[in-house]
Write an enzyme that holds these catalytic residues in place. Sequence first.
Site, short mmCIF file in Angstrom:
data_model
loop_
_atom_site.label_atom_id
_atom_site.label_comp_id
_atom_site.label_asym_id
_atom_site.label_seq_id
_atom_site.Cartn_x
_atom_site.Cartn_y
_atom_site.Cartn_z
N MET A 97 0.84 -1.20 0.00
CA MET A 97 0.00 0.00 0.00
C MET A 97 0.87 1.24 0.00
SD MET A 97 -2.77 -1.13 2.88
CE MET A 97 -1.53 -2.01 3.83
N ILE A 155 2.02 -5.15 8.21
CA ILE A 155 3.43 -4.76 8.37
C ILE A 155 3.57 -3.26 8.19
CG2 ILE A 155 5.78 -5.10 7.52
CD1 ILE A 155 4.75 -7.78 6.32
N GLY A 185 1.46 4.19 4.81
CA GLY A 185 2.36 3.34 4.02
C GLY A 185 2.68 2.01 4.68
N SER A 186 2.43 0.91 4.00
CA SER A 186 2.58 -0.39 4.66
C SER A 186 2.37 -1.54 3.69
CB SER A 186 1.54 -0.47 5.79
OG SER A 186 0.28 -0.03 5.32
N ARG A 187 2.26 -2.76 4.26
CA ARG A 187 2.10 -3.97 3.46
C ARG A 187 1.32 -4.99 4.26
NH1 ARG A 187 7.54 -6.98 2.29
NH2 ARG A 187 6.77 -8.86 3.29
#
Length: 217
Positions: A97, A155, A185-187
């Site tokens: 993301m 994450i 911002g991440s995953r």
Amino acid sequence: MFHKEGTKTILLGIIFTAIVLLLSDTFIETIWLKKSIQIAAFLLLIIILQFFRNPKRTVALNENHILAPVDGKVVVIEEVYESEYFKDKRLQVSIFMSPINVHVTRYAISGIVKFSKYHPGKFLVAWHPKASEENERTTIVVENKTFGAILYRQIAGALAKRIVNYAEEGMQVIQGTDAGFIKFGSRVDLFLPIGTPINVVLNQKAIGGKTIIATKG
């Protein structure tokens, strides 16, 4: 609609913008400088509002589908060893993301939460190979009769400073509903049983609660 996790940040953004407008009107006489500062304040507020947006989506519940838990781009599809919960090989599907994506996390399947754990950690960029093991993260396992147990991991990225996870062990959860939020911002990694038929490809855009990641039957 905006996510409840953004209430405080949005309120502060509105207050900040109002103060900037008032002070610039009162103390700055140079027109171009005044307008530049005011436009910058408005742009910052717009960025905050778009980040915390929470679009309402009608989810077609299907026990034979694993839905995308988040909006973003599919960046990993590979077999890996999952060392925290399963301790065996799993099929990993990862969605990255960017700051402009919707950051709501949704349940990929309906079922019972079997495991939920928070891990403090680093803030490496979300696409870093070690991010799944070293960054701040949460690990959640949901189980149902169709797929058995699947694991998803929120994450944090380089900018993300807070992971929100609503899943608690023993909860009955419904596919597509709100499972948490990751700020800035991440995953999210999905760990599925080996052999699960995958419906997405690398670099495909995924929409949380809509895109079918995998099927069974």
